[in-house]
Enzyme design. Structure first.
Site, PDB file in Angstrom:
ATOM      1  N   ASP A 139       0.845  -1.195   0.000  1.00 54.01           N
ATOM      2  CA  ASP A 139       0.000   0.000   0.000  1.00 54.01           C
ATOM      3  C   ASP A 139       0.881   1.246   0.000  1.00 54.01           C
ATOM      4  O   ASP A 139       2.014   1.213   0.484  1.00 54.01           O
ATOM      5  CB  ASP A 139      -0.856   0.051   1.274  1.00 54.01           C
ATOM      6  CG  ASP A 139      -2.039  -0.910   1.235  1.00 54.01           C
ATOM      7  OD1 ASP A 139      -2.339  -1.465   0.162  1.00 54.01           O
ATOM      8  OD2 ASP A 139      -2.658  -1.100   2.302  1.00 54.01           O
ATOM      9  N   ARG A 190      -1.199  -0.801  -8.620  1.00 59.33           N
ATOM     10  CA  ARG A 190      -2.595  -0.464  -8.294  1.00 59.33           C
ATOM     11  C   ARG A 190      -2.681   1.060  -8.324  1.00 59.33           C
ATOM     12  O   ARG A 190      -1.906   1.728  -7.647  1.00 59.33           O
ATOM     13  CB  ARG A 190      -2.954  -0.962  -6.895  1.00 59.33           C
ATOM     14  CG  ARG A 190      -4.332  -0.485  -6.439  1.00 59.33           C
ATOM     15  CD  ARG A 190      -4.477  -0.480  -4.904  1.00 59.33           C
ATOM     16  NE  ARG A 190      -4.491  -1.804  -4.344  1.00 59.33           N
ATOM     17  CZ  ARG A 190      -4.187  -2.048  -3.056  1.00 59.33           C
ATOM     18  NH1 ARG A 190      -3.833  -1.064  -2.244  1.00 59.33           N
ATOM     19  NH2 ARG A 190      -4.209  -3.284  -2.600  1.00 59.33           N
TER      20      ARG A 190
HETATM   21  C1  LIG Z   1      -8.758  -1.315  -3.479  1.00 57.92           C
HETATM   22  C2  LIG Z   1      -8.317   0.028  -2.994  1.00 57.92           C
HETATM   23  C3  LIG Z   1      -7.069   0.174  -2.428  1.00 57.92           C
HETATM   24  C4  LIG Z   1      -6.622   1.417  -2.000  1.00 57.92           C
HETATM   25  N1  LIG Z   1      -5.343   1.568  -1.546  1.00 57.92           N
HETATM   26  C5  LIG Z   1      -4.891   2.795  -1.219  1.00 57.92           C
HETATM   27  C6  LIG Z   1      -3.534   3.023  -0.880  1.00 57.92           C
HETATM   28  O1  LIG Z   1      -2.700   2.114  -0.847  1.00 57.92           O
HETATM   29  N2  LIG Z   1      -3.165   4.288  -0.569  1.00 57.92           N
HETATM   30  C7  LIG Z   1      -4.038   5.344  -0.598  1.00 57.92           C
HETATM   31  O2  LIG Z   1      -3.637   6.480  -0.343  1.00 57.92           O
HETATM   32  N3  LIG Z   1      -5.332   5.142  -0.904  1.00 57.92           N
HETATM   33  C8  LIG Z   1      -5.779   3.913  -1.216  1.00 57.92           C
HETATM   34  N4  LIG Z   1      -7.099   3.749  -1.565  1.00 57.92           N
HETATM   35  C9  LIG Z   1      -8.076   4.828  -1.304  1.00 57.92           C
HETATM   36  C10 LIG Z   1      -8.181   5.786  -2.468  1.00 57.92           C
HETATM   37  O3  LIG Z   1      -6.983   6.500  -2.605  1.00 57.92           O
HETATM   38  C11 LIG Z   1      -9.348   6.784  -2.271  1.00 57.92           C
HETATM   39  O4  LIG Z   1      -9.144   7.523  -1.112  1.00 57.92           O
HETATM   40  C12 LIG Z   1     -10.714   6.122  -2.187  1.00 57.92           C
HETATM   41  O5  LIG Z   1     -10.798   4.986  -2.985  1.00 57.92           O
HETATM   42  C13 LIG Z   1     -11.806   7.089  -2.667  1.00 57.92           C
HETATM   43  O6  LIG Z   1     -11.595   7.436  -4.008  1.00 57.92           O
HETATM   44  P1  LIG Z   1     -12.452   6.903  -5.252  1.00 57.92           P
HETATM   45  O7  LIG Z   1     -11.501   6.523  -6.305  1.00 57.92           O
HETATM   46  O8  LIG Z   1     -13.383   5.856  -4.837  1.00 57.92           O
HETATM   47  O9  LIG Z   1     -13.185   8.191  -5.793  1.00 57.92           O
HETATM   48  P2  LIG Z   1     -14.132   9.261  -5.140  1.00 57.92           P
HETATM   49  O10 LIG Z   1     -14.301  10.319  -6.152  1.00 57.92           O
HETATM   50  O11 LIG Z   1     -13.646   9.652  -3.782  1.00 57.92           O
HETATM   51  O12 LIG Z   1     -15.483   8.461  -4.953  1.00 57.92           O
HETATM   52  C14 LIG Z   1     -16.299   8.033  -6.041  1.00 57.92           C
HETATM   53  C15 LIG Z   1     -17.613   7.526  -5.461  1.00 57.92           C
HETATM   54  O13 LIG Z   1     -17.351   6.327  -4.705  1.00 57.92           O
HETATM   55  C16 LIG Z   1     -18.094   6.296  -3.504  1.00 57.92           C
HETATM   56  N5  LIG Z   1     -17.148   6.335  -2.352  1.00 57.92           N
HETATM   57  C17 LIG Z   1     -15.833   6.594  -2.398  1.00 57.92           C
HETATM   58  N6  LIG Z   1     -15.285   6.504  -1.154  1.00 57.92           N
HETATM   59  C18 LIG Z   1     -16.296   6.184  -0.325  1.00 57.92           C
HETATM   60  C19 LIG Z   1     -16.363   5.943   1.061  1.00 57.92           C
HETATM   61  N7  LIG Z   1     -15.301   6.004   1.864  1.00 57.92           N
HETATM   62  N8  LIG Z   1     -17.569   5.640   1.586  1.00 57.92           N
HETATM   63  C20 LIG Z   1     -18.665   5.560   0.796  1.00 57.92           C
HETATM   64  N9  LIG Z   1     -18.664   5.773  -0.531  1.00 57.92           N
HETATM   65  C21 LIG Z   1     -17.494   6.076  -1.084  1.00 57.92           C
HETATM   66  C22 LIG Z   1     -18.993   7.499  -3.531  1.00 57.92           C
HETATM   67  O14 LIG Z   1     -20.209   7.113  -4.132  1.00 57.92           O
HETATM   68  C23 LIG Z   1     -18.249   8.469  -4.421  1.00 57.92           C
HETATM   69  O15 LIG Z   1     -19.085   9.395  -5.049  1.00 57.92           O
HETATM   70  C24 LIG Z   1      -7.516   2.521  -2.069  1.00 57.92           C
HETATM   71  C25 LIG Z   1      -8.761   2.375  -2.660  1.00 57.92           C
HETATM   72  C26 LIG Z   1      -9.164   1.169  -3.138  1.00 57.92           C
HETATM   73  C27 LIG Z   1     -10.495   1.068  -3.818  1.00 57.92           C
END
Ligand SMILES: Cc1cc2nc3c(=O)[nH]c(=O)nc-3n(C[C@H](O)[C@H](O)[C@H](O)COP(=O)(O)OP(=O)(O)OC[C@H]3O[C@@H](n4cnc5c(N)ncnc54)[C@H](O)[C@@H]3O)c2cc1C
Length: 321
Positions: A139, A190
């Site tokens: 991560d 990723r």
């Molecule tokens: C498999 C995976 C691994 C990850 N690993 C890391 C990592 O190693 N380091 C790191 O910094 N970040 C990591 N993240 C987190 C990532 O960086 C984002 O903070 C998080 O995924 C929200 O961004 P989004 O791409 O979903 O888009 P966004 O624009 O934030 O969200 C898009 C839509 O998804 C839904 N959504 C998003 N987040 C949430 C939530 N928390 N609760 C409810 N609904 C939500 C909502 O409907 C929103 O409108 C990871 C995410 C995923 C999916």
């Protein structure tokens, strides 16, 4: 703007010892504890049960033992040993799961000896994972760790090749160049947007710019990358991934979507129905509070969900939250 505020608020909450104490007492107390929405449980057995359910729905998993910023070498060894046990459990239960690890849980931030301790811990983990045929994803944490994390990854990738992969965050200006480097060495990436609060000098602040950079890096990964993992819940970017896969002749077996346990479960089911690969990031363990506050800060509705579940005791289980 609202998202930035909500993230800042959650960072203040994450620092509060009294809130942590209260939350830790109530959040996982039973199956209706409010933290259960995003955390599979506190034990390895809870995590394996969650994976079996996901595998039953056609989804793969990546297990994450919660914990970060570990302060003593002894505690890094405890985390390493729990992860080693976990690898054995994945094998003995014959479940379809990777593991995800945070390097600050394994010593990265401990002064002086930390880097060496972290590398040794990671070598033990990747060697055991290779034997059990389990992939290890590192991560990406806050920007203070980016360069050190990439350094450890480059070292492990040279030694163990495709058994280990990395995460890059589209909110950082540097990420396009990191993506190009990773594509060149054939590393498995990723791509996510990034979950930490970062300053303007190194990171895009506007969601629109973070999304644009994601889109751009995503195409680079589809075009020249090695089995890209598209980690987002953003429908528009998921559609872009499908579009770029077609454009660059990448079949659905050559990349995967990744989503977080408990988020947008309706979309998760649809991805499987549409014939794409999906891996769910499954966090578990006693140290769930910092991870949990990051998830809360990403969406204001999550806060109302918690307040409802605490004060009305009728947790709203809408799939889109
Ligand atoms: C498999 C995976 C691994 C990850 N690993 C890391 C990592 O190693 N380091 C790191 O910094 N970040 C990591 N993240 C987190 C990532 O960086 C984002 O903070 C998080 O995924 C929200 O961004 P989004 O791409 O979903 O888009 P966004 O624009 O934030 O969200 C898009 C839509 O998804 C839904 N959504 C998003 N987040 C949430 C939530 N928390 N609760 C409810 N609904 C939500 C909502 O409907 C929103 O409108 C990871 C995410 C995923 C999916």
């Amino acid at each position: 703007m609202i998202q930035q505020l909500s993230r800042r608020l959650m960072y203040i909450v994450a620092e509060s010892r009294s809130i942590k104490k209260l939350a830790t007492k109530h959040g996982m107390k039973d199956s209706s504890g409010f933290a259960r929405r995003f955390i599979a449980g506190e034990t390895s057995e809870d995590a394996i049960t969650a994976i079996k359910d996901l595998n039953g729905m056609g989804m793969s998993a990546s297990l994450d033992l919660l914990g970060e910023n570990v302060k003593t070498i002894e505690d890094t060894h405890k985390a390493r040993d729990t992860i080693l046990d976990l690898l054995a459990l994945i094998k003995s239960n014959n479940v379809d799961s990777h593991i995800s690890v945070k390097l600050t849980q394994l010593g990265l931030n401990i002064p002086d000896k930390g880097l060496k301790v972290c590398k040794d811990n990671m070598q033990a983990i990747v060697e055991a994972a290779e034997k059990n045929n389990v992939f290890v994803r590192i991560d990406m944490e806050g920007s203070g760790c980016t360069e050190k994390t990439l350094g450890v990854f480059r070292y492990l990738h040279k030694k163990y090749g495709e058994s280990v992969g990395i995460v890059l965050q589209s909110y950082l200006y540097r990420t396009e160049s990191d993506v190009r480097e990773m594509n060149k060495i054939g590393a498995k990436v990723r791509l996510c947007k990034g979950a930490y609060l970062e300053p303007e000098i190194i990171a895009f602040q506007k969601k629109k710019m973070v999304d644009l950079n994601y889109d751009h890096c995503l195409e680079l990964l589809m075009k020249d990358g090695n089995f890209p993992a598209v980690a987002t819940h953003d429908n528009r970017l998921m559609d872009k991934a499908k579009e770029y896969a077609k454009k660059h002749d990448v079949s659905p077996e050559k990349f995967e979507f990744q989503m977080i346990y408990g988020i947008r479960r309706d979309v998760q089911r649809q991805i499987i129905k549409d014939g794409y690969r999906l891996r769910i990031y499954v966090p578990f363990g006693k140290e769930w509070f910092p991870y949990y506050t990051r998830r809360l800060g990403e969406r204001i509705d999550n806060l109302t969900f918690i307040l409802k579940s605490i004060y009305l005791e009728t947790p709203d289980d809408k799939d889109t939250v």
